[in-house]
Design a protein around this motif. Structure first.
Motif, PDB file in Angstrom:
ATOM      1  N   VAL A  83      -2.777  13.358  47.832  1.00 13.73           N
ATOM      2  CA  VAL A  83      -4.072  13.954  47.503  1.00 13.73           C
ATOM      3  C   VAL A  83      -4.608  14.682  48.729  1.00 13.73           C
ATOM      4  N   MET A  84      -5.620  15.499  48.496  1.00 13.70           N
ATOM      5  CA  MET A  84      -6.324  16.199  49.568  1.00 13.70           C
ATOM      6  C   MET A  84      -7.765  15.721  49.613  1.00 13.70           C
ATOM      7  N   VAL A  85      -8.254  15.407  50.817  1.00 13.48           N
ATOM      8  CA  VAL A  85      -9.670  15.130  51.046  1.00 13.48           C
ATOM      9  C   VAL A  85     -10.247  16.347  51.755  1.00 13.48           C
ATOM     10  N   THR A  86     -11.287  16.968  51.170  1.00 15.33           N
ATOM     11  CA  THR A  86     -11.709  18.286  51.645  1.00 15.33           C
ATOM     12  C   THR A  86     -13.181  18.562  51.354  1.00 15.33           C
ATOM     13  N   ASP A  87     -13.761  19.449  52.162  1.00 11.65           N
ATOM     14  CA  ASP A  87     -15.092  19.967  51.855  1.00 11.65           C
ATOM     15  C   ASP A  87     -15.019  21.162  50.906  1.00 11.65           C
ATOM     16  N   THR A  88     -13.822  21.494  50.464  1.00 10.85           N
ATOM     17  CA  THR A  88     -13.460  22.576  49.528  1.00 10.85           C
ATOM     18  C   THR A  88     -13.288  23.924  50.212  1.00 10.85           C
ATOM     19  N   ALA A  89     -13.478  24.004  51.526  1.00  9.02           N
ATOM     20  CA  ALA A  89     -13.139  25.177  52.333  1.00  9.02           C
ATOM     21  C   ALA A  89     -13.687  26.472  51.749  1.00  9.02           C
ATOM     22  N   ILE A 132     -18.066  15.484  49.697  1.00  5.86           N
ATOM     23  CA  ILE A 132     -16.650  15.533  50.063  1.00  5.86           C
ATOM     24  C   ILE A 132     -15.848  15.321  48.780  1.00  5.86           C
ATOM     25  N   ALA A 133     -14.694  15.963  48.675  1.00  2.00           N
ATOM     26  CA  ALA A 133     -13.920  15.928  47.433  1.00  2.00           C
ATOM     27  C   ALA A 133     -12.532  15.334  47.660  1.00  2.00           C
ATOM     28  N   SER A 144     -19.583  11.982  47.004  1.00  2.63           N
ATOM     29  CA  SER A 144     -18.167  12.339  46.851  1.00  2.63           C
ATOM     30  C   SER A 144     -17.887  12.678  45.394  1.00  2.63           C
ATOM     31  N   GLU A 145     -16.909  13.529  45.216  1.00  4.74           N
ATOM     32  CA  GLU A 145     -16.452  13.925  43.883  1.00  4.74           C
ATOM     33  C   GLU A 145     -14.935  13.875  43.864  1.00  4.74           C
TER      34      GLU A 145
END
Length: 361
Positions: free
Chosen positions: A308-314, A252-253, A280-281
């Motif tokens: 900020v955005m927390v994302t799987d990078t979509a 997760i980023a 996480s990164e």
């Protein structure tokens, strides 16, 4: 999560290579990939502060998150992506049904729920806001958009983010925060409203700024359900990032601008403090880097709030992005539950900041 399809001067240059391959003339794709790679190399060479991972240690926060049931997450995603379809701007009746579902779940969790209605193109839409903790004072905003791209069920993008928001609400309802936390379901994140004044998060952030509300931070929960351990399952907007980040899409980023590096570090360390073995990164980068501003957090940047955005990078990982194949059965709900636990730890860290994680107000 979306790309820019409507702002003049951007749709055919900076973001054009992110469209479906059939939409892109091959020479244009090659040109933009080369330019993007050069830009990325320039960024990497310029400053490690602008672009790089947060130090994994020390973990500044002790956190014991609550249990999050993967089956409940699955039920939310399946309902949003199957029952309320299509969830695009052209179907306000389905968006209204989805909004009612979200409002009911937030109220059952103990949130003080209210609508934020507005009109766009002569049609009525609404954000859904639930407050936990005190009514007054500074607040933390955590939001996820509940609309989907045209032609897509939107399970990962972004029923997953909404499901995470609803389960986070259950955790906050059982343990109210000492500072105000607003959980917000945003409408109209996807084109053709993306980056326009009718985008739900823009309506909300603008209203906060107009009223002079103090926002400690905003977190956009954007596409958090797709993971893969396969080699080379993770892509990046520029080749240079492959030198710094994993090739497997199993993390997760936390993504944001360089100016918000303190916030990025705080959220990233909180995700690690959850101690649930989810990698996480983090990325602190200029807004011009592809994907950095591809969600609702950018609306808060526009109003001067840290976000900020927390994302799987979509789209950089999920092959079903913005297609009919973005369905509930393609997601990993066990790992998604760990993301929600990390978000609970992030809330805990942000509402009680320590001297090592002070944030701009």
């Amino acid at each position: 999560m979306t790309r820019e399809d409507s702002v003049p001067g951007l749709a055919d240059t900076r973001h054009s290579w992110l469209r479906h391959p059939m939409d892109n003339p091959r020479p244009h794709r090659r040109r933009n990939l080369v330019l993007g790679a050069l830009a990325g190399l320039a960024v990497v060479g310029a400053s490690a502060v602008w672009l790089g991972r947060s130090a994994p240690e020390p973990v500044a926060t002790r956190c014991t998150p609550g249990r999050v049931d993967p089956e409940r997450l699955k039920a939310h995603v399946r309902t949003l992506s199957e029952t309320f379809q299509p969830r695009d701007h052209a179907h306000p009746e389905n968006l209204e049904r989805a909004a009612s579902y979200i409002a009911d779940a937030l109220a059952r969790a103990g949130g003080r729920v209210r609508p934020e209605p507005y009109t766009a193109g002569g049609k009525s839409y609404r954000n859904v806001i639930a407050t936990f903790g005190p009514d007054g004072g500074e607040r933390l905003v955590i939001g996820a958009h509940y609309d989907a791209a045209e032609g897509a069920p939107g399970a990962d993008d972004n029923a997953s983010g909404v499901a995470g928001l609803l389960e986070l609400a259950a955790l906050l309802g059982g343990n109210p925060p000492p500072m105000r936390v607003d959980l917000v379901g945003f409408t109209l994140e996807e084109p053709p409203h993306f980056r326009r004044g009718t985008m739900g998060s823009k309506v909300h952030a603008r209203a906060l700024r107009t009223r002079g509300e103090a926002v400690r931070a905003m977190i956009s929960v954007e596409s958090i359900g797709y993971f893969s351990d396969a080699p080379d399952s993770q892509r990046y907007p520029v080749a240079a990032l492959r030198l710094r980040y994993p090739s497997e899409g199993n993390f997760i980023a936390v993504v944001g601008q360089g100016d918000d590096k303190a916030l990025i570090d705080t959220v990233h360390r909180a995700l690690r403090a959850a101690k649930n073995d989810l990698p996480s990164e983090s990325l602190a980068a200029p807004r011009g880097l592809e994907g950095v501003d591809f969600s609702d957090h950018a609306s808060f940047w526009d109003e001067g709030y840290p976000a900020v955005m927390v994302t799987d990078t979509a789209l950089f990982r999920n092959p079903h992005y913005h297609t009919p194949q973005d369905t509930w059965d393609t997601l990993d709900y066990a790992r998604m539950a760990r993301v929600v636990q990390g978000l609970q730890c992030a809330v805990e860290a942000l509402v009680t900041p320590t001297p090592t994680s002070q944030l701009p107000h």
